[in-house]
Design an enzyme around this catalytic site. Structure first.
Site, mmCIF file in Angstrom:
data_model
loop_
_atom_site.group_PDB
_atom_site.id
_atom_site.type_symbol
_atom_site.label_atom_id
_atom_site.label_comp_id
_atom_site.label_asym_id
_atom_site.label_seq_id
_atom_site.Cartn_x
_atom_site.Cartn_y
_atom_site.Cartn_z
ATOM 1 N N ASP A 37 -11.896 -12.391 -36.218
ATOM 2 C CA ASP A 37 -11.700 -10.998 -36.621
ATOM 3 C C ASP A 37 -12.713 -10.085 -35.950
ATOM 4 O O ASP A 37 -13.905 -10.414 -35.880
ATOM 5 C CB ASP A 37 -11.841 -10.890 -38.137
ATOM 6 C CG ASP A 37 -11.611 -9.481 -38.640
ATOM 7 O OD1 ASP A 37 -10.652 -8.835 -38.170
ATOM 8 O OD2 ASP A 37 -12.382 -9.020 -39.498
ATOM 9 N N CYS A 94 -14.008 -6.535 -39.113
ATOM 10 C CA CYS A 94 -15.116 -6.842 -40.040
ATOM 11 C C CYS A 94 -15.676 -8.193 -39.586
ATOM 12 O O CYS A 94 -15.561 -9.197 -40.289
ATOM 13 C CB CYS A 94 -14.650 -6.925 -41.487
ATOM 14 S SG CYS A 94 -13.780 -5.475 -42.108
ATOM 15 N N SER A 138 -11.652 -7.179 -46.845
ATOM 16 C CA SER A 138 -11.620 -6.040 -45.937
ATOM 17 C C SER A 138 -12.377 -4.858 -46.543
ATOM 18 O O SER A 138 -13.596 -4.940 -46.741
ATOM 19 C CB SER A 138 -10.174 -5.684 -45.604
ATOM 20 O OG SER A 138 -10.101 -4.798 -44.524
ATOM 21 N N HIS A 140 -8.525 -11.930 -39.537
ATOM 22 C CA HIS A 140 -8.892 -11.076 -40.660
ATOM 23 C C HIS A 140 -8.396 -11.630 -41.995
ATOM 24 O O HIS A 140 -9.126 -11.605 -42.991
ATOM 25 C CB HIS A 140 -8.326 -9.678 -40.423
ATOM 26 C CG HIS A 140 -8.869 -8.629 -41.334
ATOM 27 N ND1 HIS A 140 -10.175 -8.196 -41.283
ATOM 28 C CD2 HIS A 140 -8.280 -7.912 -42.336
ATOM 29 C CE1 HIS A 140 -10.371 -7.253 -42.197
ATOM 30 N NE2 HIS A 140 -9.240 -7.072 -42.851
#
Length: 591
Positions: A356, A359, A140, A416
Site C-alpha cells: 500500500d 497509508c 484507512s 490497502h
C-alpha cells in the site's frame, strides 16, 4: 460494506447465474472468533441516511441530480439511475472525527442497551452489566477514527464516574483492544514517508524518480511547507477550536489549506506513475478486490431482505467536502491518544500491508515509534526485534515488533485492504490481537513483560506480481474502467452483464454449477452448506477429516520450514468487535 463484503465478513458475494447474485461463506471471516458489528460512518454512507430523497445517480461522475430525471441525450440509460438516497446535505452529518466519535458512543449505548445478549460484560450467570469490553478495529481513515473514538469513550466513562451521566441509563464502554489496519494516523509523522516509499520500497519499484522524491521531501520540510502548515493548523485548533467542532471558519481554512498543500506537494506527485495508491505493484485501474457486492447491494431482493428503503451509497461527495472543509485530516493529536490508551492497559495493534502507498507501512512503523516515545513504560519497544508472524505450519505471513500491549505488524504481499489480499494472515493477526496472545506465534504471554525477538529491521523483499487486467464495474466506472472502456460506454458498445462491461456478451462465463448449490441469495437458504474439512488424526496417527465449521486460530511452536504443509485450528472464546472502516478523502473535488 467494503469490510463486510471485500475483506472480513462471513460471506462474499458471487454470481449465481446471469442477473442473480448470492453469497458464499468466507473461509477466513472474522466472525470465526468474534461477534462483529460493521458500522456505516459517518451518516449518509452505506445504507445510513438522515432523510430519504428521490434522485438520479450519474455513474459517469457519481453526482446526484435532484429531482430525479431521465438520462441526458446520448448517455446510456444504465449509467444514469433513478433511486432513493440520503439527502446529500453535509450539514446533516459529522464534519470532524470528534463529532463522529460522539455519534458512535450514542450508537453503542443504544445497540448494547437494546440487545444486551451482545454485551460481553454480561455473563451467563449475571444480569448486571460491568464495563463493556470492546475490540475496535478501524482501517484507512480509521487511523484517525480509532484513537479519537476510544478517547471519547473514556471521557464519557469519566463523566459517568463523576455522576455527570446517569449510571443506571448508560454503559461503561471500555476498549480491550484497538486494531488499526493500514491506518493514516498522523501526517506530521507519516507524510515524509510517501516519497521515500514511492522510490525505495521492498518491491524494487521506482514510482518516483530520485529527483521527484527529493522535491517532494523538500516540500514537506520547506518554509510554509506541509510540516509547518500542519503545525499551524494544530496551533489554531488548540487556541480557537479545542473541541474540534469544526465551526470556526478561520481555523477550518488553515487546516484545509494544510491538507490540500500536503496532498499536492508530498503525496500527489505519485499520481503520474500510473500506479494504484492502494497497491504499488498494480497499474490503474486495478480490478482487485472485485466490486461484485456493489451490484448485489442494489438489487431489490437484497434491499427487501434486509428491510432498507434506499439505495446503497459507497461514498458521498457532500461528506467528503464537509470533512475537507474543516481540514479534519490534519487536525488530530492521535499519537498522544494512542499513548493514553496504552496507559489504560488497552492493546494497541498497528497492522500494515507492504504494497500500500496511501497509508504505507514505513509511515506506520514511524507511528509505532512515536507512540512508544510518548509512553515512558514502552521504551523497550525500540529494542524489541521483528519476529516472524507464523500463520500455519508452512507459511510466514509477515513480521511483528511487539512489546507488551503495543505491536506493529508488516504483512507481506498485501495492499490497502489487507484481508482481501491475505485473508488467513489477517484473520490470524486479528484473533491474536483480541485474545491478547503473542502476535508472532499465538502462544499465551505475559503482556506486562513480553518483548518480541528478532532482527532490528523488517528487510524482507518480494517480487512484484504482474499487473492484472482491468475489470470495468459499471457502479465504479471511475475507479475500475480504463479510458477505452469509458469510451465504449459512451458509444453504447460492449455488453453489460451482472454489472461488468464486456467487449462482447460472449466474454461472460457462467459460474460453475456448484456455485448455485453452495451459495444462497436473499430470501433463500443454500441447498447445501459445505464446510471446510479440518484435518486431524486418531490414536493410530492416521489422518481423518470432519465437516466441522472451522473456528479459532493457529498456535505455532516455531517458524515453519518450507517443506511443511497444512494447518490446524483451535477453539477460542467469543468476543465483540466493532469494525469501523474509514473513508478516503478526495481532494481534487475541493481545490
Amino acid at each position: 460494506m467494503v469490510g463486510l463484503f471485500q475483506e472480513t465478513g462471513p460471506c462474499a458475494v458471487v454470481e449465481i447465474v446471469e442477473g442473480k447474485f448470492g453469497t458464499q461463506a468466507r473461509d477466513w471471516g472474522w466472525d470465526r472468533s468474534s461477534n462483529i458489528i460493521f458500522i456505516d460512518q459517518p451518516n449518509q454512507v452505506g445504507f445510513s441516511f438522515d432523510r430519504r430523497v428521490n434522485a438520479s445517480l450519474d455513474l459517469l461522475d457519481t453526482k446526484r441530480i435532484l429531482p430525479a430525471s431521465s438520462a441526458p441525450a446520448g448517455q446510456p440509460e444504465y449509467t444514469y439511475l433513478n433511486g432513493t438516497f440520503s439527502s446529500n446535505d453535509g450539514v446533516s452529518s459529522a464534519n470532524t472525527t470528534e463529532i463522529a466519535a460522539r455519534t458512535m458512543w450514542h450508537m453503542l449505548q443504544g445497540f448494547l442497551g437494546t440487545f444486551p445478549q451482545y454485551n460481553p460484560a454480561i455473563t451467563s450467570n449475571s444480569t448486571h452489566s460491568g464495563p463493556v469490553g470492546i475490540n475496535l478495529f478501524t482501517e484507512s481513515y480509521g487511523g484517525k477514527y480509532g484513537p479519537v473514538f476510544a478517547a471519547h469513550f473514556e471521557s464519557q466513562n469519566a463523566l459517568r464516574r463523576a455522576g455527570k451521566l446517569p449510571m443506571n441509563r448508560t454503559l461503561d464502554i471500555r476498549l480491550a483492544s484497538l486494531g488499526i489496519m493500514q491506518g493514516c494516523v498522523d501526517d506530521l509523522i507519516q507524510a515524509k514517508f510517501y516519497p521515500i516509499f514511492a522510490n525505495n520500497n521492498t518491491y524494487g519499484i521506482k514510482a518516483l524518480s530520485l529527483v521527484d522524491q527529493q522535491n517532494a521531501a523538500s516540500s514537506y520540510l520547506s518554509a510554509n511547507g506541509c510540516q509547518q502548515q500542519i503545525q499551524s493548523c494544530r496551533n489554531a485548533v488548540s487556541a480557537r477550536d479545542p473541541n474540534n467542532e469544526g465551526d470556526v471558519d478561520s481555523v477550518n481554512q488553515i487546516c484545509k489549506n494544510a491538507q490540500i498543500s500536503c496532498y499536492q506537494t508530498v503525496l500527489g506527485p505519485y499520481a503520474k506513475s500510473g500506479r494504484s495508491v492502494y497497491d504499488i505493484t498494480q497499474l490503474v485501474p486495478s480490478p482487485f478486490p472485485p466490486s461484485t457486492y456493489l451490484e448485489y447491494l442494489n438489487t431489490a431482493e437484497f434491499q427487501s431482505g434486509i428491510g432498507v428503503a434506499l439505495n446503497y451509497t459507497e461514498s458521498n461527495s457532500a461528506l467528503n467536502n464537509a470533512f475537507v472543509g474543516t481540514g479534519d485530516y490534519e487536525r488530530g493529536d492521535q499519537i498522544s491518544q494512542l499513548a493514553y490508551l496504552l496507559s489504560l492497559g488497552v492493546r494497541v495493534a498497528l497492522v500494515y500491508g507492504d504494497r500500500d502507498y496511501i497509508c504505507n507501512w514505513l509511515g506506520g512503523e514511524a507511528v509505532s515509534f512515536s507512540i512508544a516515545a510518548q509512553s515512558p513504560a514502552y521504551v523497550p519497544f525500540y529494542s524489541a526485534g521483528y519476529a516472524d508472524i507464523v500463520v500455519n505450519s508452512s507459511y510466514v505471513g509477515g513480521v511483528v515488533r511487539q512489546y507488551g500491549n503495543l505491536s506493529f505488524s508488516r504483512i507481506y504481499d498485501a495492499g490497502h485492504l489487507i484481508p482481501a489480499y491475505q485473508p488467513e494472515t489477517a484473520f490470524t493477526v486479528f484473533t491474536r490481537i483480541i485474545m491478547g496472545t503473542g502476535m508472532s506465534l499465538g502462544e499465551p504471554i505475559d503482556l506486562s513483560t513480553y518483548s518480541s525477538n528478532g532482527t532490528a529491521n523488517a528487510t524482507h523483499t518480494s517480487r512484484a506480481p504482474d499487473s492484472a487486467k482491468p475489470t470495468c464495474w459499471i457502479r465504479n466506472i471511475n475507479g475500475t474502467c480504463t479510458d477505452e472502456q469509458k469510451e465504449m460506454i459512451m458509444k453504447g458498445k460492449g455488453a453489460v452483464i451482472n454489472g461488468v462491461l464486456y467487449d462482447k456478451a460472449s466474454g461472460w462465463r457462467a459460474p460453475g454449477s456448484s456455485v448455485s448449490v453452495q451459495a444462497g441469495y436473499p430470501g433463500t437458504v443454500p441447498s447445501a452448506i459445505i464446510a471446510t474439512p479440518i484435518a486431524s488424526s486418531d490414536s493410530s496417527g492416521a489422518a481423518k477429516t470432519t465437516q466441522e465449521v472451522p473456528t479459532g486460530v493457529y498456535v505455532a511452536t516455531s517458524t515453519p520450514s518450507t517443506s511443511q504443509k497444512g494447518a490446524s485450528s483451535k477453539s477460542i472464546m467469543v468476543n465483540l468487535t466493532l469494525l469501523v472502516l474509514g473513508f478516503t478523502l478526495v481532494l481534487s473535488q475541493t481545490q
